[in-house]
Motif scaffolding. Structure first.
Motif, mmCIF file in Angstrom:
data_model
loop_
_atom_site.group_PDB
_atom_site.id
_atom_site.type_symbol
_atom_site.label_atom_id
_atom_site.label_comp_id
_atom_site.label_asym_id
_atom_site.label_seq_id
_atom_site.Cartn_x
_atom_site.Cartn_y
_atom_site.Cartn_z
ATOM 1 N N ARG A 192 31.997 -40.533 47.972
ATOM 2 C CA ARG A 192 31.644 -41.404 49.098
ATOM 3 C C ARG A 192 31.512 -40.639 50.407
ATOM 4 N N SER A 193 31.764 -39.333 50.380
ATOM 5 C CA SER A 193 31.675 -38.539 51.603
ATOM 6 C C SER A 193 30.245 -38.049 51.796
ATOM 7 N N GLY A 194 29.990 -37.494 52.979
ATOM 8 C CA GLY A 194 28.661 -36.985 53.281
ATOM 9 C C GLY A 194 27.758 -38.080 53.838
ATOM 10 N N THR A 195 26.465 -37.834 53.811
ATOM 11 C CA THR A 195 25.475 -38.774 54.346
ATOM 12 C C THR A 195 24.760 -39.455 53.190
ATOM 13 N N VAL A 196 24.886 -40.773 53.112
ATOM 14 C CA VAL A 196 24.395 -41.538 51.968
ATOM 15 C C VAL A 196 23.324 -42.519 52.437
ATOM 16 N N ILE A 197 22.249 -42.642 51.654
ATOM 17 C CA ILE A 197 21.203 -43.618 51.935
ATOM 18 C C ILE A 197 21.746 -45.021 51.653
ATOM 19 N N THR A 198 21.601 -45.923 52.617
ATOM 20 C CA THR A 198 22.073 -47.295 52.444
ATOM 21 C C THR A 198 20.914 -48.261 52.657
ATOM 22 N N ALA A 199 21.172 -49.527 52.430
ATOM 23 C CA ALA A 199 20.165 -50.562 52.673
ATOM 24 C C ALA A 199 20.837 -51.679 53.453
ATOM 25 N N ALA A 200 20.899 -51.537 54.772
ATOM 26 C CA ALA A 200 21.524 -52.543 55.627
ATOM 27 C C ALA A 200 20.601 -52.885 56.791
ATOM 28 N N PRO A 201 19.416 -53.439 56.496
ATOM 29 C CA PRO A 201 18.464 -53.730 57.578
ATOM 30 C C PRO A 201 18.976 -54.761 58.569
#
Length: 230
Positions: free
Chosen positions: A65-74
């Motif tokens: 869960r660390s680092g930079t993760v692509i999310t979908a929260a428009p």
């Protein structure tokens, strides 16, 4: 092109091509800066913008869960934009009310009344019955109920817009509710209206669902408007 636009363009193209998917990690900061030919300082600024827009999530430490993760929260970006518009009075709360009417009645008339999943809406109704006179808790559940119903139309943009609208006006909605002379009486009426709306959705009566929802939204808006003026 600004740094965040460069990063957004790259992320968009990677998602479109299938090379990146929601939940994937972005490359490390140094590698990404070299790939996009931007400075690491500019990249960090761009990533902060994208995180505010709900495009990515950054976490420190180690593990999956660390680092930079692509999310979908428009809804995060839409809420931010709406909050700014409301703060500058460019958009009035009456405008939000009218948009709510459009979105929710459209969702009611296009809902999948046969194959819809009503479990979230029904659970929220039960929680509202247990919420008692607590205004803030009732309003939170009220928002969840309306968003759950909007999902039945099968259009993710409708429910995303609904989520953003309800979040951006949460404080204003609480102020309006607290202006009412007898909140407990109003809450009891709203519970009954919610039940009737839910039944019409579940039974597949689109016309009745639409009309009940329109009357419900308009009635509460007019009631609170009158209380604020008195």
């Amino acid at each position: 092109m600004k740094a965040h636009e460069t990063v957004m363009s790259w992320v968009t193209e990677e998602l479109r091509s299938g090379r990146l998917r929601i939940g994937d990690h972005l490359p490390g900061e140094r590698a990404l800066a070299e790939t996009l030919e931007v400075s690491r300082g500019s990249l960090r600024e761009a990533l902060r913008v994208l995180e505010a827009l709900g495009t990515i999530r950054t976490s420190t430490g180690s593990g999956p869960r660390s680092g930079t993760v692509i999310t979908a929260a428009p809804e995060q970006a839409l809420t931010l934009a709406l909050n700014l518009q409301l703060a500058t009075s460019h958009v009035q709360h009456a405008d939000v009310y009218e948009v709510r009417l459009l979105l929710e009645t459209w969702a009611a008339s296009h809902a999948d009344h046969v194959g819809g999943d009503w479990s979230d809406a029904e659970r929220t109704l039960a929680l509202m019955d247990d919420a008692g006179p607590a205004v803030d808790e009732f309003l939170k559940l009220d928002a969840e109920f309306h968003i759950a119903l909007s999902r039945s139309a099968g259009n993710p943009l409708i429910s995303t817009l609904m989520d953003a609208l309800r979040t951006s006006i949460a404080d204003h909605t609480l102020t309006r509710a607290r202006s009412l002379p007898d909140w407990e009486r109003t809450a009891e009426r709203l519970r009954a209206e919610h039940r009737a709306i839910f039944v019409s959705f579940r039974e597949g009566d689109a016309a009745r669902a639409t009309e009940l929802l329109r009357a419900h939204i308009r009635g509460y808006y007019e009631e609170t408007a009158a209380a604020l003026e008195s």
